[in-house]
Design an enzyme around this catalytic site. Sequence first.
Site, PDB file in Angstrom:
ATOM      1  N   PHE A 127       0.855  -1.187   0.000  1.00 44.99           N
ATOM      2  CA  PHE A 127       0.000   0.000   0.000  1.00 44.99           C
ATOM      3  C   PHE A 127       0.899   1.249   0.000  1.00 44.99           C
ATOM      4  O   PHE A 127       1.888   1.304   0.737  1.00 44.99           O
ATOM      5  CB  PHE A 127      -0.814  -0.076   1.286  1.00 44.99           C
ATOM      6  CG  PHE A 127      -2.032   0.773   1.330  1.00 44.99           C
ATOM      7  CD1 PHE A 127      -3.202   0.372   0.705  1.00 44.99           C
ATOM      8  CD2 PHE A 127      -2.023   1.967   2.032  1.00 44.99           C
ATOM      9  CE1 PHE A 127      -4.346   1.149   0.782  1.00 44.99           C
ATOM     10  CE2 PHE A 127      -3.166   2.749   2.111  1.00 44.99           C
ATOM     11  CZ  PHE A 127      -4.337   2.336   1.474  1.00 44.99           C
ATOM     12  N   ASP A 208       2.836  -5.354   8.522  1.00 45.91           N
ATOM     13  CA  ASP A 208       1.611  -4.576   8.462  1.00 45.91           C
ATOM     14  C   ASP A 208       0.448  -5.572   8.411  1.00 45.91           C
ATOM     15  O   ASP A 208       0.336  -6.338   7.446  1.00 45.91           O
ATOM     16  CB  ASP A 208       1.640  -3.703   7.203  1.00 45.91           C
ATOM     17  CG  ASP A 208       0.377  -2.864   7.050  1.00 45.91           C
ATOM     18  OD1 ASP A 208      -0.688  -3.307   7.504  1.00 45.91           O
ATOM     19  OD2 ASP A 208       0.477  -1.767   6.467  1.00 45.91           O
ATOM     20  N   TYR A 233     -10.353  -0.520  11.220  1.00 45.40           N
ATOM     21  CA  TYR A 233     -11.634  -0.221  10.559  1.00 45.40           C
ATOM     22  C   TYR A 233     -11.958  -1.195   9.435  1.00 45.40           C
ATOM     23  O   TYR A 233     -13.004  -1.104   8.830  1.00 45.40           O
ATOM     24  CB  TYR A 233     -11.655   1.227  10.040  1.00 45.40           C
ATOM     25  CG  TYR A 233     -10.427   1.668   9.284  1.00 45.40           C
ATOM     26  CD1 TYR A 233     -10.214   1.274   7.973  1.00 45.40           C
ATOM     27  CD2 TYR A 233      -9.464   2.473   9.889  1.00 45.40           C
ATOM     28  CE1 TYR A 233      -9.086   1.677   7.276  1.00 45.40           C
ATOM     29  CE2 TYR A 233      -8.333   2.881   9.210  1.00 45.40           C
ATOM     30  CZ  TYR A 233      -8.142   2.477   7.892  1.00 45.40           C
ATOM     31  OH  TYR A 233      -7.016   2.871   7.217  1.00 45.40           O
ATOM     32  N   LYS A 234     -11.019  -2.116   9.130  1.00 45.43           N
ATOM     33  CA  LYS A 234     -11.286  -3.092   8.061  1.00 45.43           C
ATOM     34  C   LYS A 234     -11.984  -4.304   8.684  1.00 45.43           C
ATOM     35  O   LYS A 234     -13.131  -4.198   9.097  1.00 45.43           O
ATOM     36  CB  LYS A 234      -9.978  -3.425   7.349  1.00 45.43           C
ATOM     37  CG  LYS A 234      -9.470  -2.209   6.553  1.00 45.43           C
ATOM     38  CD  LYS A 234      -8.090  -2.367   5.978  1.00 45.43           C
ATOM     39  CE  LYS A 234      -7.712  -1.091   5.211  1.00 45.43           C
ATOM     40  NZ  LYS A 234      -6.281  -0.952   4.990  1.00 45.43           N
ATOM     41  N   ARG A 383     -11.981  -6.580  -5.813  1.00 47.15           N
ATOM     42  CA  ARG A 383     -11.879  -7.349  -4.563  1.00 47.15           C
ATOM     43  C   ARG A 383     -13.281  -7.641  -4.047  1.00 47.15           C
ATOM     44  O   ARG A 383     -14.130  -6.747  -3.995  1.00 47.15           O
ATOM     45  CB  ARG A 383     -11.124  -6.548  -3.487  1.00 47.15           C
ATOM     46  CG  ARG A 383      -9.669  -6.351  -3.774  1.00 47.15           C
ATOM     47  CD  ARG A 383      -8.940  -5.790  -2.558  1.00 47.15           C
ATOM     48  NE  ARG A 383      -9.588  -4.616  -1.980  1.00 47.15           N
ATOM     49  CZ  ARG A 383      -9.033  -3.854  -1.053  1.00 47.15           C
ATOM     50  NH1 ARG A 383      -7.834  -4.162  -0.569  1.00 47.15           N
ATOM     51  NH2 ARG A 383      -9.662  -2.799  -0.576  1.00 47.15           N
TER      52      ARG A 383
END
Length: 423
Positions: A127, A208, A233-234, A383
């Site tokens: 990312f 990560d 938050y995922k 995704r």
Amino acid sequence: MNLEKSYATYLDEQDVLKTYRNEFYNRNNIIYLDGNSLGLLSKRAEKAVDHMMQSWKQYAIDGWTEGNNPWYYLSEQLGKLSAPLVGAYSDEVIITGSTTTNLHQLTASFYKPEGNRTKILADELNFPSDIYALKSQLKLKGYHPDEHFIQVKSRDGNTFETRDIIDQMTDDVALIVLPGVLYRSGQILDMKTLTNEAHKRGILIGFDLCHSIGAIPHHLTEWDVDFAFWCTYKHLNGGPGSVGGLYVNRKHFGNNPGLAGWFSSSKEKQFDMEHTLTPAADAGAYQIGTPHVLSAAPLLGSLEMFAEAGMKQIRTKSLQLTQYLMKLIKADLTEYGLEIANPIDDAKRGGHVFLVHPEAARICKALKAEGVIPDFRKPNGIRLAPVALYNTFEDVWETVQILKTILKEERYKQYENKRGIIA
Ligand SMILES: *Cc1c(COP(=O)(O)O)cnc(C)c1O
């Protein structure tokens, strides 16, 4: 494998986690498959925020030490609740900061270039935020990223071979930072082997866990990982901008953090207001300032569900959901040019399925218009994350039927093949 809807219904009936779906706010007639970008709100998370607002109302300044969840200890309390998700001791985990600020903190603390050992090793598929943070940390220490930043190359543009990463662990590398699960292809990196190989060469290594926490089990302490960081938050459903987390192995306790602040302090000493920091004896030392209490509150509700359901059951259902999705796609959709680009092997696949198609951007727009929420990843990726706690096998079945109609009737052609501002 039965391709009829009745089989999906049967799988849902057998699902031991099925009651959790009712704990979440699912919008009517919407199939939400984007829980790996922003998890849904649960009733428990909502309640936890309400309670926190009440404690502010009722206690004002005394809320730091009064009430059910005193704010002064909240980051530690949530660290303890998160520790089982990463396989760590409670005092190795703290809920603080964000993914990117935690990476800055940990790099500032663990990147110690010396002599010829100056380089940071990362990968070319991570990312962007992680890459920007690492390059800026190199610059802060006076090293140019062109010479001191190594990004492992992917052979197929989606995944990595463990040995290709190990080959780059040369004796000029000081620090390695890699994802636990790749955000596009969903590949799980072999954190255990990579840690072992890094340590054999005297290199510190951190991961990560943004796309792996809440999706797969971890054993960070057992694997001897030096540090890790993640957002909540995922898969953890903490809400937009909820407070992140970090892990530091006990063997690194007792050091000053690279970026210090008064919340890095030992809690007993903090209010002595001395100008010499006595760092907390645990992962708490990597906090900086006052915790974002209202953005941490939802986790009190959300993590409770993970503790109840257990990562083992969550992972089992997640694998069943993604297996089922891949089977239906293979049976019905590959003739339309849709390719499965995530690892097929269960041991290497995280919580989502990654599809590639030249028209991906507008296929995603068509899916949204038809009530399925996917996400698009540049240049050609779709995704789909069927989430164990709130998605069903029927959701998966419906999604494939909708996707089939879109592809067969070329309904995506009504849209521009361009990404939106947020994709
Ligand atoms: C989601 C995500 C981030 C986001 O970082 P924030 O600091 O929370 O904005 C960073 N890195 C990875 C790999 C991610 O998946």
